[in-house]
Structure formats: structure tokens, C-alpha cells
Design a protein around this motif. Structure first.
Motif, PDB file in Angstrom:
ATOM      1  N   ARG A 646       0.824  -1.206   0.000  1.00 36.81           N
ATOM      2  CA  ARG A 646       0.000   0.000   0.000  1.00 36.81           C
ATOM      3  C   ARG A 646       0.864   1.264   0.000  1.00 36.81           C
ATOM      4  NH1 ARG A 646      -5.578   0.382   0.336  1.00 36.81           N
ATOM      5  NH2 ARG A 646      -5.283  -1.410  -1.025  1.00 36.81           N
ATOM      6  N   LYS A 647       2.111   1.124   0.401  1.00 36.47           N
ATOM      7  CA  LYS A 647       3.011   2.272   0.329  1.00 36.47           C
ATOM      8  C   LYS A 647       3.155   2.763  -1.108  1.00 36.47           C
ATOM      9  CE  LYS A 647       7.578   3.980   1.710  1.00 36.47           C
ATOM     10  NZ  LYS A 647       8.851   3.693   2.395  1.00 36.47           N
ATOM     11  N   MET A 648       2.973   1.871  -2.096  1.00 38.35           N
ATOM     12  CA  MET A 648       3.038   2.276  -3.501  1.00 38.35           C
ATOM     13  C   MET A 648       1.987   3.339  -3.785  1.00 38.35           C
ATOM     14  SD  MET A 648       4.969   1.309  -6.091  1.00 38.35           S
ATOM     15  CE  MET A 648       5.090   1.197  -7.869  1.00 38.35           C
ATOM     16  N   TYR A 671       6.053   8.561   3.708  1.00 40.63           N
ATOM     17  CA  TYR A 671       4.847   7.764   3.925  1.00 40.63           C
ATOM     18  C   TYR A 671       4.881   7.202   5.339  1.00 40.63           C
ATOM     19  CZ  TYR A 671       1.837   3.597   3.574  1.00 40.63           C
ATOM     20  OH  TYR A 671       0.888   2.627   3.778  1.00 40.63           O
ATOM     21  N   ARG A 672       3.717   7.199   6.011  1.00 40.05           N
ATOM     22  CA  ARG A 672       3.665   6.654   7.363  1.00 40.05           C
ATOM     23  C   ARG A 672       2.856   5.356   7.414  1.00 40.05           C
ATOM     24  NH1 ARG A 672       4.803   9.146  12.004  1.00 40.05           N
ATOM     25  NH2 ARG A 672       6.630   9.699  10.771  1.00 40.05           N
ATOM     26  N   LYS A 673       1.620   5.358   6.892  1.00 42.84           N
ATOM     27  CA  LYS A 673       0.799   4.145   7.008  1.00 42.84           C
ATOM     28  C   LYS A 673      -0.472   4.313   6.188  1.00 42.84           C
ATOM     29  CE  LYS A 673      -1.529   5.925  11.145  1.00 42.84           C
ATOM     30  NZ  LYS A 673      -1.853   5.701  12.560  1.00 42.84           N
ATOM     31  N   SER A 674      -1.222   3.213   6.087  1.00 38.24           N
ATOM     32  CA  SER A 674      -2.587   3.256   5.580  1.00 38.24           C
ATOM     33  C   SER A 674      -3.448   2.440   6.523  1.00 38.24           C
ATOM     34  CB  SER A 674      -2.679   2.690   4.157  1.00 38.24           C
ATOM     35  OG  SER A 674      -3.024   1.327   4.166  1.00 38.24           O
ATOM     36  N   SER A 677      -3.288  -1.353   5.529  1.00 37.29           N
ATOM     37  CA  SER A 677      -2.001  -2.045   5.467  1.00 37.29           C
ATOM     38  C   SER A 677      -1.124  -1.568   6.608  1.00 37.29           C
ATOM     39  CB  SER A 677      -1.313  -1.788   4.129  1.00 37.29           C
ATOM     40  OG  SER A 677      -0.100  -2.491   4.057  1.00 37.29           O
ATOM     41  N   ARG A 678      -1.010  -2.391   7.617  1.00 42.76           N
ATOM     42  CA  ARG A 678      -0.200  -2.032   8.783  1.00 42.76           C
ATOM     43  C   ARG A 678       1.234  -2.541   8.648  1.00 42.76           C
ATOM     44  NH1 ARG A 678      -5.346  -3.142   9.888  1.00 42.76           N
ATOM     45  NH2 ARG A 678      -6.556  -1.700  11.159  1.00 42.76           N
ATOM     46  N   ASP A 679       1.535  -3.159   7.507  1.00 46.51           N
ATOM     47  CA  ASP A 679       2.896  -3.605   7.219  1.00 46.51           C
ATOM     48  C   ASP A 679       3.175  -3.328   5.747  1.00 46.51           C
ATOM     49  OD1 ASP A 679       1.603  -5.622   5.728  1.00 46.51           O
ATOM     50  OD2 ASP A 679       1.593  -6.973   7.439  1.00 46.51           O
ATOM     51  N   THR A 692      -1.729   8.015   5.335  1.00 49.07           N
ATOM     52  CA  THR A 692      -1.083   9.019   6.179  1.00 49.07           C
ATOM     53  C   THR A 692       0.307   9.319   5.657  1.00 49.07           C
ATOM     54  OG1 THR A 692      -2.309   8.252   8.122  1.00 49.07           O
ATOM     55  CG2 THR A 692      -0.342   9.584   8.520  1.00 49.07           C
ATOM     56  N   LEU A 693       0.554  10.588   5.348  1.00 46.22           N
ATOM     57  CA  LEU A 693       1.857  11.056   4.902  1.00 46.22           C
ATOM     58  C   LEU A 693       2.401  12.059   5.910  1.00 46.22           C
ATOM     59  CD1 LEU A 693       1.150  11.723   1.091  1.00 46.22           C
ATOM     60  CD2 LEU A 693       1.956   9.604   2.160  1.00 46.22           C
ATOM     61  N   VAL A 694       3.709  12.173   5.948  1.00 51.28           N
ATOM     62  CA  VAL A 694       4.370  13.117   6.854  1.00 51.28           C
ATOM     63  C   VAL A 694       4.890  14.295   6.046  1.00 51.28           C
ATOM     64  CG1 VAL A 694       6.173  13.415   8.589  1.00 51.28           C
ATOM     65  CG2 VAL A 694       5.037  11.189   8.346  1.00 51.28           C
ATOM     66  N   TRP A 695       4.608  15.498   6.546  1.00 50.48           N
ATOM     67  CA  TRP A 695       5.012  16.731   5.870  1.00 50.48           C
ATOM     68  C   TRP A 695       5.636  17.705   6.871  1.00 50.48           C
ATOM     69  CZ3 TRP A 695       4.107  17.325   0.575  1.00 50.48           C
ATOM     70  CH2 TRP A 695       3.257  16.379  -0.006  1.00 50.48           C
ATOM     71  N   HIS A 696       6.379  18.630   6.351  1.00 52.04           N
ATOM     72  CA  HIS A 696       6.787  19.787   7.150  1.00 52.04           C
ATOM     73  C   HIS A 696       5.523  20.603   7.424  1.00 52.04           C
ATOM     74  CE1 HIS A 696       8.600  23.654   8.183  1.00 52.04           C
ATOM     75  NE2 HIS A 696       9.782  23.035   8.315  1.00 52.04           N
TER      76      HIS A 696
END
Length: 841
Positions: A646-648, A671-674, A677-679, A692-696
Motif C-alpha cells: 500500500r506504500k506504492m 509515507y507513514r501508514k494506511s 495495510s499495517r505492514d 497518512t503522509l508526513v510533511w513539514h
């Protein structure tokens, strides 16, 4: 012939559910382009997708080809070991495009990318199992077959297949992006003008580094004069390799200024060239946007040589969550011990260094330019930094004597002593590999050694390392060493015939090791061809070397200089290398590797400088980390997003956002998670998800503004293509309410429900469906609240499930459906519906 239907029928049984053969990676051309572009090229890796997919050279080759007008590139790989039987049973060619699912006859050019000599064993397999004659003379008579050209890092050392009637039609030696593009253009134009394959091959000989093996001419390898003017990797394919998604390479240099006597790269990739530090930030940011990157791996033979390394690190750390640094030299570390602290700051806790010789004497033979005091200084810096792990590479030269093993004992004692002094828990791993003496290195002229000789040396070294309480690993099996040594110095057609004979007799395919049985088969085949394997291991003098087939390919380095260097090595004497350093005045030794005085100047006058302190660097990192915020995106995952990590989808989303608004490139952190898909395993559900994505934190207003504008949102979704649709931003507590499933297999959910103690009542509805209604106490367990089963329109079974937070799709599919075999679980179609959807039934 198109094998799409075969793939659709077999993919659940292939390795990783056929992910390696799926195609459709981000930044690959749409399959429709096959019909639009008149010239088709298939680039083939001689190892598997999972071993070679994350490859700088393969990514840049595809990028260049895709950007060449009227050229359609596709990719092919060695089928994984467990998939070979499926290919054989169905008669599927190994030369199979992952995008098009077409065999070799659908392409005009097949380019074999050969990275290591052992892969040459696989070339006849690819040809035979794809219906292509092994003899060039037969292939040239058939215009329905593509041209076969071999290139790659090992091309210079591929003489084992340069027989009189060779396995390949042409060989290209070099790394020039322009030369590679010229090859494609000549082949493309030749096809357009109805030229024969022989005519095209003759025209290709105008390109430096290209030759036909059977009538080999003198040529000079193709190289990049100015790295700053070459094409950088910015939009390569994004592969389905779980631990590499969101990662790519940033090439900071090419070649090497050192004279290590054993190292092929040190000699065949001269001169040393750098991409300027002030260019690298923009190159990295463009790659970040095009490939959805959160991490960048520095690509260089020795990263700590680059004169602008500290500037590069300073420029990259605010924009990438991770920076990969790999091989480095002990001697440079000794003069800049604080470099370890900078690496530690970017969370590089595992260090890899090439010590090579087990003693100062042997390090001089290998020309490592590493004095004992320098080694001790660098080790002190490593242990002082509390590195988690130190990997030290050793080479068994064959010249080891008792004095060398005594020096190894001293080194092991020193390792433990200095580690203890600094109260470090660093794990120390020493690995040893037998020395393969390559052409176009000073050790080309030296005798190689039989397996038994190396076995004794490695055994002694292993015993001493383990007795010292440290870890020891063998980096290469001895049969692999012997086969590699025979192949790299193959200098006559009889060796080529012996290789084919050994492959025929054993049907051996190279994956990651060479078994003893293949070594014995090759040994017997050599004797059968009148070649004495013992004699094949012997060295030769300078004049004899000029008659070798590889001597016709000039690397730039003079053979006379190689000979001078081997004489120095035999005397255990070394000269300095030519890179400028602040503590040593460099000079040119006239090896011939630099084509102009400007190349000499740039290397000799190079100086590494740092304009900031370690504390400032740590503060810069800290500021980047503390500014991070998690943002949650409501996504509708489409068909392409099914069956991949799911990271794709997360990478595709980040890419689409950054390409739509380039200003976001500096703010994306990863990328953090969906929810689904926890792995990093492939996710087989489509429909609604929360990514969930990580941003400034400074990106928040820009993103909110973008997603509130329907026109901009449409642009983002256009760039997402068939991966997903972005619906907007959501909250961290997003959860699905329902999953719809369609299956060709019977559904019997009782086992799933009973194993979790989920009490229920089964009721038949008026429409013929069956409802499994859970009692209140069972609903509170958080797995499912209700399940409805019905016949699907296709004749199978469908179900609707009201899901709770503990619902695991894979567990349900494997337990609730009656599958013919476990791999069939991927044939069940699942779709998620979020809280905005009305609950059905």
C-alpha cells in the motif's frame, strides 16, 4: 505472442503473487505506447527482479530510452527459481516484457544488462528458453529476431561469451548516457530505413565502446567526460520492492582516483569525476517529485571522497527523511574522524569499510594506502560514535603467510581493546572473499590460486576471528570464486564452448551461488576442450597481455602503467593516489585515465571543505524532525493499487501532489501508514482507505488550499492515474464501515466466527441472501457486526460485511472461504466503503 492471459491465470502461484512480472510501475510508459512507438527495446536483467530491481543503472537506462523519440522500452528479468517450472510447463519465454507480456519476437532490440560475471551462465538459458538460436550466424539470417546487445558493469569482462559464433550480436562497454542514446537512435533509424541487422551492427561500430565479438576491433570504452552534463536519474521506474519504495539514488561521482590493485572499478571507470554540489540539490528534488521519494541513497564508489560532500549533506537533510551512505575509505575517515559523527546524526549506525588485506604488508600489495596509525584513528572514531555495527571487508589474496596472520591477531586485539576503551557495544563483523584477478587491473598479470589454497587461508582467518569473539562471514563460496576467475580471463573460444557444455550438462541457473557440481562440470568441460584449468589460472607478462581479447578495448589507462603497478605490488610498495586532500599534496602519475589536462586539474586540486559545525548540522536535523506533522488523506484505491504494498499508493499520492505543486518538494517527509495495510505486505483491497503522509508543518496551508480547489484536485487525480483517486483530507480516526467481497469460491464464515467466539443468528432474507446477525456482545469484540451472503452476478458468491477495528482482511479470506489452495486468496475481490457511504443490508 502475448502472454497476458497466461499471466492472469497463473499469477497467484508465482513468487510474490507475480508482482515481479506485473509491470505498470510508476514512471513506466503506458502499454498503449507500444503501438505508438515504432522501435521496441527489451532490457533484460540476468538476475531476478528482487535482486536487481533497485538498480541505478537499470533505472537510468529505462529513463533514457523512454525519453528517446519513437522508442518503447520494456523490462525483463530472470524468473525466480520457483517460477521456472511454470514458465516451462506453459512454454513461456524468459525474454518476456513485464509491461507488454510479449515475447522476444515483439522487440527490435534486446539489451542484456550484465552486472557480474557469474550472470553470463544465464545467457544461454535466456536464449534457449525463448526460442532464439545460440549462434549469431543463424540469428542474422532471421529478420524476425531482435538484435542482441550486451552491456552493463561486467561488459568489459564478458569475454567468456565472445566466441567465434557468439551468443550475442554486439557488446557495449562504457557508461555514457549519450552513447547509449546513440545506440538506440541508430537501431531505430536502421529499422525505419529497412537496413539489415548486419548493416545496423556495422554502423553501431562508430560508437566508442561498441564491437562485434567475432571480428573484434580496437575501440575505447565510452565514458562521460563531464558528469554535470550527463543525464541524472530523476524519473526512473518505481519498483514493487517493499523496503525500497520511496528510495532512489543520487549519483554524486563517477570513477575512482585510487590505484587499488585488485579493484576493477578503480581502473575501468577512470577518470574520477564529480557532479557539482550546487547541482545535486535540484537533481535530488526533481527526483523526489517524480519518484515520490522520502529517502535518497548517495551513489558513489566511495562517498567520503566527494569534495562537496558536506555541502551535499547540508542541502539534503531538510528535504529527505533518510540519506543512505554506503562504502567509504578508512584512510579518509582517519583524517576526518568527525565524519562518523555526521553519519551517526543522520541515523547511519551501521558502517561498512573495506580493509581488504589482513596485514600492512598485504594492504600494500592491494594498494590500499592505509597505514596502521590511520586505521587505528578511524576505528577510534567509529567506536567513539557508538556505531551499532561495523562491517569490515577482507580479501584473501593467496599470499598470506604466518606474519600476516600474526598481524591479523594484533588487529583483532586492537579492535576489542579500542571498543572497550570507548565503552562501545558496536557489533563487529569481518567477512572475507577470495581475490578474483580481473583484466585491466594490475593483478591481471598475477597467478590466481586453486580452491584448496584459498580454503586454507579463509579457514585460518575465520578461526582467528571467532577465537577473538568476533563474527566472521565468507562473502563468496569457493566454487563461485573459481568459476568467476576462469570466466573473467577467458581468452579463447574453447573456454566459451566449455561454458556452454557445463551449462548443458548440469542445466544449472545462476541465482546467488555457484555449487560444487557446476565447478566440477566446468572443469571437466575445459579438459574436454583441451584447456588445462590449472594453466588457465596462471598469469602472464605485459607482452602476452597485449594479445588478450580484452586488450583491444582501451579503458584509458595505459597497459604499461598496469605493469608498473603490478611490479610495485609484488615488491609490496605503493604510490599515493591522485585526489587532492587537505593533508596531502596530490600529483598526477600519468596513468592515462584522464583524457584532458582539465580532468587532471579537477582531481589533483580537489579539496573537501566544511563550512559548518557538527552542532549546527544536528540543529538543522532537529529542526526538520520537530517540524513534521502527519496528514491524513481520504483515498479511493483503484485496480492498480490492488496486490501491491500500500506504500506504492502513498508514493503515487506524494508524487502527484509534488508534481502538481513543485513548491511541496521541500516539505514532503515520507509515507507513514494506511488503514488497510499495517505492514509492507501487498494489500488486496480496493476502495476507500486513509493514507497518512508526513510533511513539514509549512506545507499544511498549501495542501488545504490545493484540495479545496476542484480544478487542482482534478490535476492531482490525473497524475495519480489508475492507482487511486484523492477525495480530500480526513482525520486520524478514519475507519471503514463496510467491505464488499466477490469470490469464485464458496463462503463458509462459521469457522471464522466460531474461532473468535462471535455468536450469531443466521437468517434468510426475502431476496435469497443470508444474514449472519451477531449478538450485541459479539459486535463489541470489534471484528464484524454483520455479514450478508448472496449469490454474485457472475455465479460465485458475494458478501457484505460491517467491519470493526479488529477486522483483518487476510485472516477473514483465508478462514471464511473454501479455497482450492492458499494462493487463491488473491482471486477474491474486496472493496472498502468508508463512513460517508450508506451501510447496506
Amino acid at each position: 505472442m502475448n502472454f497476458h492471459d497466461w499471466y492472469e491465470g497463473i499469477y497467484p502461484e508465482l513468487t510474490a503473487q507475480g508482482l515481479w512480472l506485473r509491470g505498470e510501475e510508476i514512471n513506466t510508459l503506458p502499454v498503449q505506447e507500444y503501438e505508438q512507438r515504432a522501435f521496441r527495446a527489451l532490457f533484460v536483467r540476468l538476475s531476478t527482479y528482487f535482486d536487481t530491481g533497485y538498480s541505478f543503472t537499470h533505472q537510468i537506462l529505462y529513463q533514457i530510452a523512454a525519453n528517446t523519440p519513437d522508442v518503447f522500452p520494456d523490462l525483463a528479468y530472470l524468473p525466480p527459481r520457483s517460477d521456472v517450472a511454470h514458465f516451462s510447463k506453459a512454454g513461456v519465454p524468459w525474454l518476456l516484457g513485464t509491461k507488454t507480456k510479449k515475447g522476444p519476437e515483439a522487440f527490435d532490440l534486446i539489451g542484456f544488462s550484465n552486472s557480474i560475471v557469474q550472470e553470463l551462465i544465464n545467457v544461454p538459458h535466456f536464449l534457449r528458453r525463448s526460442g532464439i538460436p545460440l549462434k549469431k550466424s543463424e540469428r542474422l539470417l532471421r529478420e524476425d529476431l531482435p538484435l542482441l546487445i550486451l552491456g552493463g558493469a561486467n561488459a568489459l569482462y564478458s569475454s567468456a561469451i565472445w566466441m567465434d559464433d557468439p551468443l550475442i550480436d554486439g557488446v557495449f562497454v562504457g557508461e555514457s548516457d549519450q552513447a547509449f542514446r546513440n545506440i538506440l537512435e541508430i537501431c531505430r533509424d536502421g529499422k525505419k530505413n529497412s537496413k539489415s541487422k548486419s548493416e545496423i551492427l556495422s554502423e553501431l561500430e562508430s560508437i566508442p565502446g561498441f564491437f562485434q565479438p567475432e571480428n573484434q576491433r580496437e575501440t575505447k570504452k565510452s565514458f562521460i567526460p563531464n558528469l554535470n552534463q550527463s543525464e541524472a536519474l530523476e524519473a526512473g521506474p518505481v519498483y514493487y520492492i517493499e523496503d525500497q519504495l520511496g528510495n532512489s539514488h543520487l549519483q554524486i561521482s563517477e570513477g575512482c582516483p585510487c590505484f587499488c590493485s585488485f579493484c576493477a572499478e578503480s581502473w575501468d571507470r577512470k577518470p574520477y569525476r564529480e557532479r557539482k554540489a550546487d547541482q545535486l540539490r535540484e537533481v535530488a528534488l526533481r527526483a523526489k517529485a517524480s519518484m515520490g521519494l522520502e529517502r535518497i541513497d548517495i551513489y558513489s564508489f566511495n562517498f567520503n571522497m566527494h569534495s562537496g560532500l558536506y555541502q551535499v549533506l547540508w542541502d539534503l537533510v531538510p528535504h529527505f527523511r533518510g540519506i543512505g551512505l554506503k562504502s567509504q575509505r578508512f584512510d579518509l575517515l582517519a583524517h576526518d574522524p568527525q565524519m562518523v559523527e555526521f553519519q551517526h546524526a543522520i541515523e547511519k549506525a551501521s558502517l561498512t569499510c573495506g580493509l581488504e588485506g589482513i596485514s600492512p604488508r598485504l594492504r600494500k600489495y592491494l594498494h590500499k594506502n592505509l597505514e596502521p596509525e590511520q586505521l587505528h584513528q578511524s576505528l577510534a572514531a567509529i567506536f567513539k560514535s557508538k556505531a551499532r555495527e561495523l562491517k569490515v571487508f577482507l580479501i584473501a589474496t593467496g599470499l598470506e603467510e604466518e606474519q600476516d596472520f600474526a598481524a591479523l591477531d594484533d588487529l583483532l586485539d586492537h579492535l576489542k581493546s579500542i571498543r572497550s576503551k570507548h565503552h562501545s557495544g558496536t557489533r563487529i563483523i569481518l567477512s572475507m572473499t577470495p581475490l578474483v584477478r580481473f583484466p585491466w587491473t594490475p593483478l591481471e598479470f598475477e597467478n590466481a590460486y586453486p580452491v584448496g589454497h584459498y580454503q586454507s587461508i579463509i579457514s585460518k582467518a575465520a578461526g582467528r576471528v571467532r577465537a577473538a569473539g568476533l563474527e566472521f562471514r565468507e562473502s563468496a563460496d569457493l566454487p563461485e570464486y573459481w568459476v568467476s576467475q576462469i570466466l573473467v580471463r577467458a581468452d579463447r573460444p574453447e573456454v566459451s564452448r566449455a561454458l556452454l557444455g557445463a551449462v548443458d550438462k548440469t542445466d544449472y541457473i545462476y541465482y546467488r551461488d555457484v555449487p560444487d557440481r557446476f565447478m566440477q562440470a566446468l572443469n571437466s568441460a575445459l579438459l574436454g576442450e583441451g584447456v588445462d584449468p590449472v594453466e588457465s589460472l596462471k598469469g602472464y607478462d605485459l607482452e602476452e597481455s597485449r594479445k588478450k581479447p580484452w586488450a583491444k578495448i582501451q579503458t584509458g589507462v595505459r597497459r604499461e602503467f598496469l605493469w608498473d603497478e603490478v611490479l610495485r605490488a609484488r615488491s609490496f610498495v605503493e604510490i599515493d593516489y591522485c585526489l587532492g586532500r587537505s593533508w596531502s599534496k596530490a600529483k598526477c602519475f600519468h596513468c592515462g585515465g584522464c583524457p584532458t589536462r582539465y580532468h587532471v586539474r579537477d582531481i589533483v586540486l580537489a579539496q573537501q571543505k566544511r563550512t559548518y559545525s557538527l552542532e549546527q548540522f544536528k540543529n538543522r536535523l532537529k529542526e526538520a524532525r520537530e517540524s513534521e506533522v502527519e496528514l491524513h488523506f481520504s483515498m479511493q484505491v483503484e485496480k492498480l493499487g490492488r496486490g501491491v504494498p500500500r506504500k506504492m499508493v502513498g508514493v503515487a499520492l506524494a508524487r502527484a501532489l509534488m508534481l502538481t505543486e513543485p513548491g511541496l518538494r521541500v516539505f514532503y517527509r515520507g509515507y507513514r501508514k494506511s488503514y488497510w495495510s499495517r505492514d509492507e505486505k501487498p494489500s488486496w483491497i480496493t476502495g476507500e482507505d486513509c493514507i497518512t503522509l508526513v510533511w513539514h508543518k509549512d506545507a499544511v496551508k498549501t495542501l488545504e488550499s490545493m484540495l479545496s480547489d476542484l480544478a487542482i484536485l482534478s490535476q492531482v487525480n490525473q497524475r495519480l492515474g489508475g492507482w487511486a483517486k484523492l477525495q480530500g483530507m480526513t482525520t486520524a480516526d478514519w475507519k471503514p464501515v463496510r467491505v464488499e467481497m466477490s469470490s469464485p469460491f464458496p463462503l463458509k464464515p462459521e469457522r471464522y466466527l466460531q474461532s473468535r467466539g462471535l455468536k450469531h443468528t443466521l437468517r434468510r432474507n426475502e431476496d435469497g441472501s443470508y444474514a449472519y446477525e451477531l449478538v450485541s456482545q459479539s459486535q463489541k469484540k470489534g471484528f464484524v457486526a454483520k455479514l450478508v451472503r448472496r449469490q454474485s452476478e457472475t455465479g460465485g458468491v458475494a458478501c457484505s460485511i460491517e467491519v470493526g477495528p479488529k477486522f483483518d482482511l487476510r485472516e477473514f479470506v483465508l478462514e471464511a472461504f473454501v479455497l482450492s489452495k492458499p494462493s487463491d486468496h488473491v482471486r477474491i475481490l474486496s472493496k472498502s466503503f468508508g463512513p460517508t457511504e450508506r451501510t447496506a443490508h
